[in-house]
Enzyme design. Structure first.
Site, PDB file in Angstrom:
ATOM      1  N   ILE A   1     -27.227 -26.564  24.695  1.00 31.03           N
ATOM      2  CA  ILE A   1     -26.914 -27.922  24.617  1.00 31.03           C
ATOM      3  C   ILE A   1     -27.315 -28.570  26.065  1.00 31.03           C
ATOM      4  O   ILE A   1     -27.854 -29.841  25.957  1.00 31.03           O
ATOM      5  CB  ILE A   1     -25.224 -27.930  25.050  1.00 31.03           C
ATOM      6  CG1 ILE A   1     -24.635 -27.671  23.554  1.00 31.03           C
ATOM      7  CG2 ILE A   1     -24.773 -29.316  25.241  1.00 31.03           C
ATOM      8  CD1 ILE A   1     -23.120 -27.408  23.503  1.00 31.03           C
TER       9      ILE A   1
ATOM     10  N   SER B   1     -14.999 -26.312  25.386  1.00 28.75           N
ATOM     11  CA  SER B   1     -15.368 -25.736  24.068  1.00 28.75           C
ATOM     12  C   SER B   1     -13.914 -26.022  23.372  1.00 28.75           C
ATOM     13  O   SER B   1     -12.714 -26.142  24.029  1.00 28.75           O
ATOM     14  CB  SER B   1     -15.380 -24.329  24.411  1.00 28.75           C
ATOM     15  OG  SER B   1     -15.290 -23.424  23.275  1.00 28.75           O
TER      16      SER B   1
ATOM     17  N   TYR C   1     -13.264 -15.759  28.449  1.00 30.19           N
ATOM     18  CA  TYR C   1     -13.861 -17.045  28.088  1.00 30.19           C
ATOM     19  C   TYR C   1     -12.744 -18.036  28.123  1.00 30.19           C
ATOM     20  O   TYR C   1     -13.050 -19.240  28.470  1.00 30.19           O
ATOM     21  CB  TYR C   1     -14.900 -16.784  26.946  1.00 30.19           C
ATOM     22  CG  TYR C   1     -15.653 -17.980  26.792  1.00 30.19           C
ATOM     23  CD1 TYR C   1     -16.570 -18.627  27.480  1.00 30.19           C
ATOM     24  CD2 TYR C   1     -15.554 -18.773  25.280  1.00 30.19           C
ATOM     25  CE1 TYR C   1     -17.437 -19.752  27.394  1.00 30.19           C
ATOM     26  CE2 TYR C   1     -16.263 -20.079  25.145  1.00 30.19           C
ATOM     27  CZ  TYR C   1     -17.104 -20.251  26.169  1.00 30.19           C
ATOM     28  OH  TYR C   1     -17.747 -21.566  25.747  1.00 30.19           O
TER      29      TYR C   1
END
Length: 339
Positions: free
Chosen positions: A62, A190, A203
């Protein structure tokens, strides 16, 4: 025309409008506010030109695509990551395909875990361009491992890099923006910063922490309306994030080279990010269906979302234990059912 007939017509129009919106949602690849901004809002080509933009994690995925699209908008770019040779490659491509000159791009090597270097890095950007209009916190690493098998060092690395590193750099840039009373802080979070995903306990924790930090920071900056905080929450996007993801040990990335055709194109994700930046949206969800639907369910119908997540988790963990690529097999099956 009788009142009864008029009411029936109004009810029919309302039903048709609901059906149209439902069909639009089934085809959506972002939350409805973002899609409305893309259709009717401010254009990145109008709003972001001539700004100084600092992008971390700019060597791939990204961040790399963001550098390419920004280079066509006439911004001044600061590209940061640990791999200098990859940053040089990205810079060359920006110069070849964008509207920038050599002086418009600064390569600034940066290790987010080396928090003592962040103040000097910020000063280097200010010395080069005189200001920082947009900070894009994009650097980070993912995880693919069961919690019970994962070394505590992995959790520490994820928090150090994804959370504390981002917080540290933001704190270095923030006084400059407060002094100028303007700026944009954009953080690539995210969808797992909102929902839960098996095999990614560390994460998910780091991304949930980021969301909480920046939502609270936004409230603290209420007296500075010129400073905006944007949380970008993508779903599955084509990148090296799974390949570089940590496993049960810090020194053991997955190295996965599985097919990514089922994921959203990086270019589309970044275009939507730019729309969010141009329109100062506080939080956006960028994902194809059915993953977008899952975010909505987690937000508005958490009990149903938990039931669906638990059912999906069993299959994903089974695939992982049997050596099948957990992401590819699971996401493909879910997407096939949706299609």
């Amino acid at each position: 025309m009788s009142w009864e007939l008029l009411l029936w017509l109004l009810a029919l129009c309302a039903l048709l409008a609901l059906v149209v919106q439902l069909l639009r949602f089934l085809r959506a690849d972002a939350d409805l506010t973002l899609l409305w901004a893309e259709w009717q809002g401010r254009r990145p080509e109008w709003e972001l030109t001539d700004m100084v933009v600092w992008v971390t994690g700019a060597s791939s995925g990204i961040g790399e695509e963001l550098a390419y699209q920004l280079s066509k908008l006439g911004v001044s770019l600061v590209l940061s990551a640990r791999r200098v040779h990859e940053l040089e490659r990205v810079k060359r491509k920006c110069l070849e395909n964008g509207n920038l000159k050599e002086k418009d791009i600064l390569i600034l090597p940066l290790d987010l875990t080396d928090r003592s270097s962040h103040e000097m890095a910020t000063k280097a950007v200010l010395q080069e361009f005189g200001r920082i209009d947009i900070l894009v916190n994009n650097g980070g690493v993912s995880q693919r491992a069961l919690c019970v098998d994962t070394s505590l060092d992995v959790f520490k690395e994820l928090i150090e890099l994804n959370y504390l590193g981002t917080v540290s750099l933001t704190k270095c840039v923030l006084p400059h923006m407060i002094e100028r009373k303007q700026g944009k802080i954009v953080t690539v979070n995210s969808m797992v910063g909102i929902i839960a995903a098996p095999l990614s306990t560390g994460y998910c924790a780091s991304k949930h922490a980021l969301r909480g930090f920046f939502n609270t920071l936004r409230s603290e900056l209420a007296t500075y309306p010129g400073i905006t905080i944007s949380n970008i929450c993508p779903g599955p996007v084509q990148s090296n994030i799974v390949k570089n993801a940590l496993t049960e040990e810090v020194t053991k990335p997955t190295g996965s080279t599985a097919d990514q055709s089922y994921k959203m194109a990086t270019s589309r994700c970044v275009r939507l990010m730019l729309v969010a930046m141009a329109n100062d949206l506080k939080e956006v969800w960028i994902s194809d269906q059915p993953f977008l639907l899952m975010i909505y369910l987690w937000q508005y119908m958490p009990t149903l979302a938990w039931w669906l997540t638990n059912k999906a988790a069993k299959r994903r963990i089974e695939n992982f234990k049997s050596g099948v690529d957990a992401d590819s097999s699971y996401f493909r099956s879910v997407k096939k059912k949706h299609d």
